[in-house]
Design a protein around this motif. Structure first.
Motif, PDB file in Angstrom:
ATOM      1  N   MET A   1       9.656 -86.058 -49.772  1.00  0.00           N
ATOM      2  CA  MET A   1       9.103 -85.613 -51.062  1.00  0.00           C
ATOM      3  C   MET A   1       9.650 -86.499 -52.177  1.00  0.00           C
ATOM      4  SD  MET A   1       9.322 -81.827 -52.743  1.00  0.00           S
ATOM      5  CE  MET A   1       8.611 -81.485 -54.333  1.00  0.00           C
ATOM      6  N   GLN A   2       8.786 -86.914 -53.097  1.00  0.00           N
ATOM      7  CA  GLN A   2       9.195 -87.771 -54.212  1.00  0.00           C
ATOM      8  C   GLN A   2      10.099 -87.010 -55.173  1.00  0.00           C
ATOM      9  OE1 GLN A   2       5.923 -89.302 -56.408  1.00  0.00           O
ATOM     10  NE2 GLN A   2       7.183 -89.919 -58.140  1.00  0.00           N
ATOM     11  N   ILE A  23       9.226-103.011 -49.035  1.00  0.00           N
ATOM     12  CA  ILE A  23       8.330-102.111 -48.302  1.00  0.00           C
ATOM     13  C   ILE A  23       6.906-102.649 -48.339  1.00  0.00           C
ATOM     14  CG2 ILE A  23       7.289 -99.811 -48.316  1.00  0.00           C
ATOM     15  CD1 ILE A  23      10.014 -98.748 -49.303  1.00  0.00           C
ATOM     16  N   VAL A  24       6.480-103.095 -49.505  1.00  0.00           N
ATOM     17  CA  VAL A  24       5.136-103.664 -49.622  1.00  0.00           C
ATOM     18  C   VAL A  24       4.986-104.879 -48.723  1.00  0.00           C
ATOM     19  CG1 VAL A  24       3.601-104.923 -51.185  1.00  0.00           C
ATOM     20  CG2 VAL A  24       4.626-102.760 -51.921  1.00  0.00           C
ATOM     21  N   ASN A  25       5.962-105.772 -48.727  1.00  0.00           N
ATOM     22  CA  ASN A  25       5.893-106.968 -47.884  1.00  0.00           C
ATOM     23  C   ASN A  25       5.854-106.591 -46.404  1.00  0.00           C
ATOM     24  OD1 ASN A  25       7.875-110.056 -47.562  1.00  0.00           O
ATOM     25  ND2 ASN A  25       5.776-109.599 -47.025  1.00  0.00           N
ATOM     26  N   ALA A  26       6.646-105.590 -46.011  1.00  0.00           N
ATOM     27  CA  ALA A  26       6.628-105.134 -44.617  1.00  0.00           C
ATOM     28  C   ALA A  26       5.247-104.626 -44.231  1.00  0.00           C
ATOM     29  CB  ALA A  26       7.674-104.040 -44.421  1.00  0.00           C
ATOM     30  N   LEU A  27       4.589-103.915 -45.141  1.00  0.00           N
ATOM     31  CA  LEU A  27       3.270-103.362 -44.837  1.00  0.00           C
ATOM     32  C   LEU A  27       2.160-104.398 -44.990  1.00  0.00           C
ATOM     33  CD1 LEU A  27       3.603 -99.800 -46.372  1.00  0.00           C
ATOM     34  CD2 LEU A  27       3.815-100.495 -43.989  1.00  0.00           C
ATOM     35  N   GLN A  28       2.408-105.473 -45.710  1.00  0.00           N
ATOM     36  CA  GLN A  28       1.463-106.591 -45.671  1.00  0.00           C
ATOM     37  C   GLN A  28       1.439-107.204 -44.278  1.00  0.00           C
ATOM     38  OE1 GLN A  28       3.110-109.080 -48.723  1.00  0.00           O
ATOM     39  NE2 GLN A  28       1.906-108.150 -50.386  1.00  0.00           N
ATOM     40  N   ILE A  29       2.598-107.265 -43.651  1.00  0.00           N
ATOM     41  CA  ILE A  29       2.709-107.851 -42.322  1.00  0.00           C
ATOM     42  C   ILE A  29       2.153-106.913 -41.258  1.00  0.00           C
ATOM     43  CG2 ILE A  29       4.356-108.702 -40.591  1.00  0.00           C
ATOM     44  CD1 ILE A  29       6.210-109.393 -43.014  1.00  0.00           C
ATOM     45  N   ASN A  30       2.445-105.631 -41.378  1.00  0.00           N
ATOM     46  CA  ASN A  30       2.052-104.647 -40.361  1.00  0.00           C
ATOM     47  C   ASN A  30       1.685-103.349 -41.071  1.00  0.00           C
ATOM     48  OD1 ASN A  30       1.737-103.118 -38.051  1.00  0.00           O
ATOM     49  ND2 ASN A  30       3.636-103.814 -37.094  1.00  0.00           N
ATOM     50  N   PRO A  31       0.435-103.243 -41.563  1.00  0.00           N
ATOM     51  CA  PRO A  31       0.075-102.152 -42.480  1.00  0.00           C
ATOM     52  C   PRO A  31       0.195-100.742 -41.911  1.00  0.00           C
ATOM     53  CG  PRO A  31      -1.508-103.947 -42.638  1.00  0.00           C
ATOM     54  CD  PRO A  31      -0.634-104.246 -41.463  1.00  0.00           C
ATOM     55  N   ARG A  32       0.045-100.568 -40.592  1.00  0.00           N
ATOM     56  CA  ARG A  32       0.122 -99.218 -40.029  1.00  0.00           C
ATOM     57  C   ARG A  32       1.355 -99.041 -39.137  1.00  0.00           C
ATOM     58  NH1 ARG A  32      -3.522 -95.408 -40.398  1.00  0.00           N
ATOM     59  NH2 ARG A  32      -3.060 -94.622 -38.301  1.00  0.00           N
ATOM     60  N   ALA A  33       2.379 -99.840 -39.384  1.00  0.00           N
ATOM     61  CA  ALA A  33       3.613 -99.697 -38.617  1.00  0.00           C
ATOM     62  C   ALA A  33       4.212 -98.306 -38.828  1.00  0.00           C
ATOM     63  CB  ALA A  33       4.616-100.765 -39.042  1.00  0.00           C
ATOM     64  N   GLU A  34       4.832 -97.774 -37.796  1.00  0.00           N
ATOM     65  CA  GLU A  34       5.531 -96.490 -37.924  1.00  0.00           C
ATOM     66  C   GLU A  34       6.629 -96.622 -38.965  1.00  0.00           C
ATOM     67  OE1 GLU A  34       4.779 -93.724 -36.439  1.00  0.00           O
ATOM     68  OE2 GLU A  34       3.224 -94.500 -35.076  1.00  0.00           O
ATOM     69  N   TRP A  35       6.859 -95.529 -39.707  1.00  0.00           N
ATOM     70  CA  TRP A  35       7.912 -95.564 -40.722  1.00  0.00           C
ATOM     71  C   TRP A  35       9.266 -95.870 -40.098  1.00  0.00           C
ATOM     72  CZ3 TRP A  35       5.943 -96.798 -44.839  1.00  0.00           C
ATOM     73  CH2 TRP A  35       4.894 -96.130 -45.465  1.00  0.00           C
ATOM     74  N   SER A  36       9.474 -95.415 -38.864  1.00  0.00           N
ATOM     75  CA  SER A  36      10.752 -95.678 -38.205  1.00  0.00           C
ATOM     76  C   SER A  36      10.969 -97.173 -37.999  1.00  0.00           C
ATOM     77  CB  SER A  36      10.815 -94.948 -36.862  1.00  0.00           C
ATOM     78  OG  SER A  36       9.741 -95.363 -36.013  1.00  0.00           O
ATOM     79  N   ARG A  37       9.894 -97.897 -37.710  1.00  0.00           N
ATOM     80  CA  ARG A  37      10.024 -99.344 -37.524  1.00  0.00           C
ATOM     81  C   ARG A  37      10.328-100.036 -38.850  1.00  0.00           C
ATOM     82  NH1 ARG A  37       5.781-103.345 -34.389  1.00  0.00           N
ATOM     83  NH2 ARG A  37       6.904-105.295 -34.782  1.00  0.00           N
ATOM     84  N   VAL A  38       9.610 -99.660 -39.901  1.00  0.00           N
ATOM     85  CA  VAL A  38       9.876-100.241 -41.220  1.00  0.00           C
ATOM     86  C   VAL A  38      11.312 -99.940 -41.637  1.00  0.00           C
ATOM     87  CG1 VAL A  38       9.172-100.301 -43.635  1.00  0.00           C
ATOM     88  CG2 VAL A  38       7.445 -99.972 -41.853  1.00  0.00           C
ATOM     89  N   ALA A  39      11.743 -98.697 -41.389  1.00  0.00           N
ATOM     90  CA  ALA A  39      13.095 -98.293 -41.760  1.00  0.00           C
ATOM     91  C   ALA A  39      14.143 -99.098 -41.006  1.00  0.00           C
ATOM     92  CB  ALA A  39      13.279 -96.799 -41.492  1.00  0.00           C
ATOM     93  N   ASP A  40      13.931 -99.319 -39.711  1.00  0.00           N
ATOM     94  CA  ASP A  40      14.894-100.099 -38.929  1.00  0.00           C
ATOM     95  C   ASP A  40      15.023-101.522 -39.474  1.00  0.00           C
ATOM     96  OD1 ASP A  40      15.421 -97.970 -37.288  1.00  0.00           O
ATOM     97  OD2 ASP A  40      14.123 -98.628 -35.646  1.00  0.00           O
ATOM     98  N   PRO A  47      12.489 -91.274 -43.645  1.00  0.00           N
ATOM     99  CA  PRO A  47      12.055 -90.468 -44.795  1.00  0.00           C
ATOM    100  C   PRO A  47      12.179 -91.202 -46.131  1.00  0.00           C
ATOM    101  CG  PRO A  47      13.333 -89.124 -43.284  1.00  0.00           C
ATOM    102  CD  PRO A  47      13.454 -90.548 -42.795  1.00  0.00           C
ATOM    103  N   THR A  48      13.207 -92.030 -46.283  1.00  0.00           N
ATOM    104  CA  THR A  48      13.357 -92.783 -47.531  1.00  0.00           C
ATOM    105  C   THR A  48      12.207 -93.758 -47.723  1.00  0.00           C
ATOM    106  OG1 THR A  48      15.766 -92.616 -47.538  1.00  0.00           O
ATOM    107  CG2 THR A  48      14.810 -94.430 -48.784  1.00  0.00           C
ATOM    108  N   VAL A  49      11.876 -94.489 -46.661  1.00  0.00           N
ATOM    109  CA  VAL A  49      10.781 -95.453 -46.749  1.00  0.00           C
ATOM    110  C   VAL A  49       9.467 -94.731 -47.030  1.00  0.00           C
ATOM    111  CG1 VAL A  49       9.471 -97.196 -45.504  1.00  0.00           C
ATOM    112  CG2 VAL A  49      11.951 -97.101 -45.250  1.00  0.00           C
ATOM    113  N   ALA A  50       9.207 -93.641 -46.300  1.00  0.00           N
ATOM    114  CA  ALA A  50       7.966 -92.887 -46.493  1.00  0.00           C
ATOM    115  C   ALA A  50       7.875 -92.338 -47.908  1.00  0.00           C
ATOM    116  CB  ALA A  50       7.880 -91.756 -45.472  1.00  0.00           C
ATOM    117  N   ARG A  51       9.004 -91.870 -48.446  1.00  0.00           N
ATOM    118  CA  ARG A  51       9.016 -91.318 -49.802  1.00  0.00           C
ATOM    119  C   ARG A  51       8.722 -92.395 -50.840  1.00  0.00           C
ATOM    120  NH1 ARG A  51      13.681 -89.226 -49.494  1.00  0.00           N
ATOM    121  NH2 ARG A  51      14.885 -90.859 -50.572  1.00  0.00           N
TER     122      ARG A  51
END
Length: 348
Positions: A1-2, A23-40, A47-51
């Protein structure tokens, strides 16, 4: 939650944090990556990344949407359109262009024309119908120029901001999948694309519910058309996230013996958003995001060196973008809504 603090910061500050940019750059590379992968990759919690993403998306600062893939032109059609209009009908014309699903991007530009529009259609017949019929009722149009896209060397979905360190960027990259055999889309494929246009990060269960199928079926279908290369996903941002980058397009006439070489050369540059061979008075259109307009002169000098006899037909700097790949933008470039593109309709 924000949190209230995060929401206030995004609303009231023109500054975007380094974390947001990563976060934006990570999703440019892999737009539907699981939040756990972006977080790692970012060494944070899921939850921080998703928020943080939810805060960006909620303010219209960043979004993910379907985009033409590297094989799109084998299944769909595209054209670039330059329009001139009478000043008194300018606003009405832009409003009509933004409301039309086939017109993915609408920009006010410098140069001999007033507006640049890119057009998408699921068939040659549909594209011809748009080109011959859609302009008759548009208010104030005094001149139009249409060029058909014949080959893509680079698309905006391949552009990266470069915020992440190279090692982290490599960790975000998607694994390669063997493309499936060619196939025709059906009603479910079309419905899933429309749902993804409205929320490119929607979960499999939400996509399935929206389209009346199971989460497993939604995932299988989406992964199939993404693996096909006809469609990809793309992360776009508002101007404040783009850190003062300026968009400039060159319409070029390159000798036929050099057009592929030049198209691929420009496509390999980090600043290149688009490199496309086209059919028109020009045969190559290249779009750059630059920090200084003088960078364009360097590109033109390189063109003259690589392909003597090349000419610059026009130079266009974007003054304001009203719509980008279906997303309608406000004065600050934030997304205020979406008109899903007809990238791929149900086979008849």
């Amino acid at each position: 939650m924000q949190t209230a603090t995060e929401g206030t910061n995004l609303k009231e500050s023109a500054m975007i944090s380094e974390l947001d940019l990563e976060i934006v750059n990570a999703l440019q590379i892999n737009p539907r990556a699981e939040w756990s992968r972006v977080a790692d990759v970012l060494e944070l919690s899921g939850p921080t990344v998703a928020r943080r993403w939810s805060a960006l998306a909620g303010q219209g600062l960043a979004w993910i949407t379907p985009s033409p893939g590297p094989r799109y032109l084998s299944a769909g059609w595209s054209a670039f359109i330059n329009l001139s209009s009478t000043p008194e009908r300018h606003g009405a014309l832009i409003e009509r262009l933004c409301a039309e699903p086939a017109f993915g991007t609408v920009s006010l530009v410098s140069g001999p024309h007033d507006l640049f529009v890119d057009c998408f259609a699921s068939s040659h017949e549909e594209l011809m119908a748009i080109v011959t019929g859609a302009f008759a009722d548009l208010p104030g149009v005094t001149r139009r120029e249409v060029v058909f896209v014949t080959q893509l060397y680079r698309q905006a979905s391949e552009w990266r901001s470069g915020t992440l360190e190279p090692a982290r960027a490599r960790l975000m990259a998607k694994g390669s999948m063997a493309p499936p055999p060619a196939y025709s889309p059906d009603k479910l494929d079309a419905a899933l694309l429309e749902a993804l246009a409205r929320d490119g990060r929607a979960g499999w269960a939400d996509l399935g519910t929206a389209c009346g199928v199971s989460a497993q079926t939604a995932r299988r279908r989406v992964e199939r058309f993404l693996a096909s290369g006809y469609i990809t996903m793309r992360c776009d941002t508002a101007a404040v996230v783009q850190q003062n980058l300026r968009e400039v397009s060159l319409a070029l006439n390159v000798p036929a013996t050099h057009v592929d070489e030049v198209g691929r050369y420009f496509a390999a540059l980090a600043s290149c958003r688009l490199s496309a061979q086209v059919l028109g008075a020009q045969n190559l259109v290249v779009t750059f995001w630059v920090r200084d307009y003088l960078e364009i002169q360097a590109h033109e000098r390189e063109l003259a060196s690589r392909a003597p006899g090349s000419t610059v037909i026009s130079r266009q700097a974007v003054v304001r973008t009203y719509k980008r790949l279906g997303h309608v933008l406000d004065e600050s470039g934030r997304s205020t809504g979406v008109v899903p593109l007809p990238l791929w309709r149900e086979a008849q």
